[in-house]
Design a protein around this motif. Structure first.
Motif, PDB file in Angstrom:
ATOM      1  N   ALA A  84       0.836  -1.202   0.000  1.00 32.43           N
ATOM      2  CA  ALA A  84       0.000   0.000   0.000  1.00 32.43           C
ATOM      3  C   ALA A  84       0.876   1.259   0.000  1.00 32.43           C
ATOM      4  O   ALA A  84       0.585   2.229  -0.724  1.00 32.43           O
ATOM      5  N   ARG A  85       1.939   1.229   0.781  1.00 37.12           N
ATOM      6  CA  ARG A  85       2.867   2.367   0.833  1.00 37.12           C
ATOM      7  C   ARG A  85       3.563   2.539  -0.516  1.00 37.12           C
ATOM      8  O   ARG A  85       3.663   3.641  -1.046  1.00 37.12           O
ATOM      9  N   GLN A  86       4.025   1.430  -1.073  1.00 33.70           N
ATOM     10  CA  GLN A  86       4.719   1.452  -2.364  1.00 33.70           C
ATOM     11  C   GLN A  86       3.809   1.998  -3.468  1.00 33.70           C
ATOM     12  O   GLN A  86       4.268   2.709  -4.354  1.00 33.70           O
ATOM     13  N   TRP A  87       2.527   1.662  -3.417  1.00 32.02           N
ATOM     14  CA  TRP A  87       1.582   2.091  -4.443  1.00 32.02           C
ATOM     15  C   TRP A  87       0.947   3.446  -4.139  1.00 32.02           C
ATOM     16  O   TRP A  87       0.142   3.949  -4.912  1.00 32.02           O
ATOM     17  N   GLY A  88       1.266   4.041  -3.000  1.00 29.77           N
ATOM     18  CA  GLY A  88       0.734   5.352  -2.652  1.00 29.77           C
ATOM     19  C   GLY A  88      -0.739   5.343  -2.281  1.00 29.77           C
ATOM     20  O   GLY A  88      -1.435   6.336  -2.480  1.00 29.77           O
ATOM     21  N   LEU A  89      -1.225   4.228  -1.718  1.00 33.18           N
ATOM     22  CA  LEU A  89      -2.629   4.162  -1.300  1.00 33.18           C
ATOM     23  C   LEU A  89      -2.816   4.917   0.008  1.00 33.18           C
ATOM     24  O   LEU A  89      -1.995   4.808   0.912  1.00 33.18           O
ATOM     25  N   GLU A  90      -3.899   5.655   0.098  1.00 30.97           N
ATOM     26  CA  GLU A  90      -4.194   6.417   1.318  1.00 30.97           C
ATOM     27  C   GLU A  90      -4.720   5.498   2.401  1.00 30.97           C
ATOM     28  O   GLU A  90      -5.485   4.573   2.127  1.00 30.97           O
ATOM     29  N   ARG A  91      -4.298   5.768   3.624  1.00 28.73           N
ATOM     30  CA  ARG A  91      -4.845   5.069   4.787  1.00 28.73           C
ATOM     31  C   ARG A  91      -6.000   5.892   5.308  1.00 28.73           C
ATOM     32  O   ARG A  91      -5.836   6.998   5.758  1.00 28.73           O
ATOM     33  N   GLY A  92      -7.189   5.309   5.231  1.00 26.39           N
ATOM     34  CA  GLY A  92      -8.387   6.000   5.688  1.00 26.39           C
ATOM     35  C   GLY A  92      -8.707   5.641   7.127  1.00 26.39           C
ATOM     36  O   GLY A  92      -7.816   5.458   7.955  1.00 26.39           O
ATOM     37  N   ALA A  93      -9.986   5.521   7.417  1.00 23.74           N
ATOM     38  CA  ALA A  93     -10.462   5.243   8.769  1.00 23.74           C
ATOM     39  C   ALA A  93      -9.917   3.910   9.274  1.00 23.74           C
ATOM     40  O   ALA A  93      -9.811   2.940   8.526  1.00 23.74           O
ATOM     41  N   GLN A  94      -9.584   3.903  10.559  1.00 19.56           N
ATOM     42  CA  GLN A  94      -9.101   2.673  11.187  1.00 19.56           C
ATOM     43  C   GLN A  94     -10.276   1.722  11.416  1.00 19.56           C
ATOM     44  O   GLN A  94     -11.371   2.150  11.790  1.00 19.56           O
ATOM     45  N   VAL A  95     -10.048   0.433  11.162  1.00 21.57           N
ATOM     46  CA  VAL A  95     -11.068  -0.597  11.384  1.00 21.57           C
ATOM     47  C   VAL A  95     -10.429  -1.784  12.089  1.00 21.57           C
ATOM     48  O   VAL A  95      -9.234  -2.012  11.977  1.00 21.57           O
ATOM     49  N   MET A  96     -11.245  -2.521  12.844  1.00 21.62           N
ATOM     50  CA  MET A  96     -10.778  -3.757  13.465  1.00 21.62           C
ATOM     51  C   MET A  96     -11.106  -4.911  12.525  1.00 21.62           C
ATOM     52  O   MET A  96     -12.201  -4.984  11.985  1.00 21.62           O
ATOM     53  N   LEU A  97     -10.131  -5.804  12.336  1.00 24.63           N
ATOM     54  CA  LEU A  97     -10.285  -6.929  11.421  1.00 24.63           C
ATOM     55  C   LEU A  97     -10.190  -8.237  12.190  1.00 24.63           C
ATOM     56  O   LEU A  97      -9.380  -8.364  13.099  1.00 24.63           O
ATOM     57  N   SER A  98     -11.013  -9.192  11.809  1.00 28.84           N
ATOM     58  CA  SER A  98     -10.905 -10.545  12.357  1.00 28.84           C
ATOM     59  C   SER A  98     -10.242 -11.410  11.304  1.00 28.84           C
ATOM     60  O   SER A  98     -10.757 -11.560  10.199  1.00 28.84           O
ATOM     61  N   THR A  99      -9.082 -11.966  11.630  1.00 30.66           N
ATOM     62  CA  THR A  99      -8.337 -12.793  10.695  1.00 30.66           C
ATOM     63  C   THR A  99      -8.152 -14.188  11.278  1.00 30.66           C
ATOM     64  O   THR A  99      -8.517 -14.439  12.431  1.00 30.66           O
ATOM     65  N   ALA A 100      -7.578 -15.060  10.501  1.00 27.32           N
ATOM     66  CA  ALA A 100      -7.283 -16.414  10.981  1.00 27.32           C
ATOM     67  C   ALA A 100      -6.309 -16.366  12.158  1.00 27.32           C
ATOM     68  O   ALA A 100      -6.283 -17.262  12.994  1.00 27.32           O
TER      69      ALA A 100
ATOM     70  N   THR B 216      -6.934  -7.750  14.537  1.00 24.94           N
ATOM     71  CA  THR B 216      -5.880  -6.783  14.275  1.00 24.94           C
ATOM     72  C   THR B 216      -6.527  -5.515  13.724  1.00 24.94           C
ATOM     73  O   THR B 216      -7.710  -5.497  13.427  1.00 24.94           O
ATOM     74  N   GLU B 217      -5.758  -4.475  13.609  1.00 24.07           N
ATOM     75  CA  GLU B 217      -6.297  -3.236  13.050  1.00 24.07           C
ATOM     76  C   GLU B 217      -5.866  -3.100  11.597  1.00 24.07           C
ATOM     77  O   GLU B 217      -4.839  -3.628  11.176  1.00 24.07           O
ATOM     78  N   GLY B 218      -6.680  -2.400  10.856  1.00 30.02           N
ATOM     79  CA  GLY B 218      -6.391  -2.097   9.465  1.00 30.02           C
ATOM     80  C   GLY B 218      -6.933  -0.722   9.147  1.00 30.02           C
ATOM     81  O   GLY B 218      -7.475  -0.038  10.027  1.00 30.02           O
ATOM     82  N   TYR B 219      -6.783  -0.324   7.895  1.00 30.32           N
ATOM     83  CA  TYR B 219      -7.219   1.009   7.479  1.00 30.32           C
ATOM     84  C   TYR B 219      -7.946   0.906   6.144  1.00 30.32           C
ATOM     85  O   TYR B 219      -7.483   0.247   5.225  1.00 30.32           O
ATOM     86  N   ARG B 220      -9.082   1.565   6.064  1.00 35.08           N
ATOM     87  CA  ARG B 220      -9.871   1.567   4.828  1.00 35.08           C
ATOM     88  C   ARG B 220      -9.106   2.309   3.730  1.00 35.08           C
ATOM     89  O   ARG B 220      -8.381   3.263   3.987  1.00 35.08           O
ATOM     90  N   THR B 221      -9.325   1.845   2.503  1.00 30.20           N
ATOM     91  CA  THR B 221      -8.795   2.534   1.329  1.00 30.20           C
ATOM     92  C   THR B 221      -9.671   2.176   0.144  1.00 30.20           C
ATOM     93  O   THR B 221     -10.566   1.328   0.267  1.00 30.20           O
ATOM     94  N   ARG B 222      -9.472   2.823  -0.969  1.00 29.91           N
ATOM     95  CA  ARG B 222     -10.210   2.539  -2.207  1.00 29.91           C
ATOM     96  C   ARG B 222      -9.200   2.328  -3.327  1.00 29.91           C
ATOM     97  O   ARG B 222      -8.194   3.029  -3.408  1.00 29.91           O
ATOM     98  N   LEU B 223      -9.514   1.376  -4.196  1.00 29.13           N
ATOM     99  CA  LEU B 223      -8.677   1.115  -5.363  1.00 29.13           C
ATOM    100  C   LEU B 223      -9.378   1.699  -6.581  1.00 29.13           C
ATOM    101  O   LEU B 223     -10.537   1.366  -6.843  1.00 29.13           O
ATOM    102  N   ASP B 224      -8.703   2.568  -7.289  1.00 33.83           N
ATOM    103  CA  ASP B 224      -9.303   3.143  -8.488  1.00 33.83           C
ATOM    104  C   ASP B 224      -9.635   2.048  -9.492  1.00 33.83           C
ATOM    105  O   ASP B 224     -10.700   2.044 -10.092  1.00 33.83           O
ATOM    106  N   GLU B 225      -8.678   1.107  -9.667  1.00 33.90           N
ATOM    107  CA  GLU B 225      -8.914   0.029 -10.627  1.00 33.90           C
ATOM    108  C   GLU B 225      -8.174  -1.231 -10.191  1.00 33.90           C
ATOM    109  O   GLU B 225      -7.026  -1.182  -9.763  1.00 33.90           O
TER     110      GLU B 225
END
Length: 172
Positions: A93-109, A113-122
């Motif tokens: 995400a850093r390499q591609w210049g994606l913005e870190r939006g709102a913080q969210v809690m994620l349930s993983t295997a 953990t915490e993550g951040y919302r973003t949008r992919l143009d394409e």
């Protein structure tokens, strides 16, 4: 006593031939192993009346992985119908210049953990192109692999039969 020049040249040529054979065998088996991990490094698309289809083969572990693009940047996907959103390692995400939006809690295997919302143009897989795709940036995701979750897959029809997954994008 020294060996005749012809005998020395023969030994040198034999060593070169063995070195070349080892190099070619190593390269062949390296490429074979890579195809076992990702049989979809070149994704082919079929176009029909009002749709685009991509057929993916399962890898040696039974996962569907494929190479594609995110915002024009090369990405290695693993399809994950259990993931709500497309999940991107923070390093990518850093390499591609994606913005870190709102913080969210994620349930993983591995737990929460915490993550951040973003949008992919394409997001592109073969000739299938999805626009404005919801994604999350996941700091704890160490791999260079993007999990292609349901925020992308729900825009497609998909059918699994045997070791093959067929993805279909209906064009409007």
């Amino acid at each position: 006593m020294s060996q005749p020049a012809g005998k020395r040249a023969g030994k040198v040529l034999m060593i070169i031939a063995w070195a070349a054979a080892l190099f070619l065998a190593t390269r062949f088996f390296g490429e074979w192993e890579a195809r076992q991990d990702n049989p979809n490094s070149e994704v082919h698309s079929e176009h029909g009346a009002g749709f685009i289809e991509v057929r993916l083969l399962g890898n040696s572990h039974g996962h569907f992985v494929a190479d594609g693009l995110i915002n024009g940047q090369a990405a290695h996907f693993m399809l994950d119908t259990g993931a709500t959103d497309v999940a991107i390692p923070e390093s990518l995400a850093r390499q591609w210049g994606l913005e870190r939006g709102a913080q969210v809690m994620l349930s993983t295997a591995n737990g929460r953990t915490e993550g951040y919302r973003t949008r992919l143009d394409e997001l592109q897989l073969g000739d299938i192109r999805l626009r404005n795709v919801r994604a999350v940036v996941v700091p704890g995701l160490d791999d260079e692999q993007v999990l292609l979750g349901m925020s992308a897959l729900r825009q497609l029809e998909f059918t699994q039969r045997g070791g093959t997954l067929l993805l279909r994008q209906n064009l409007k």
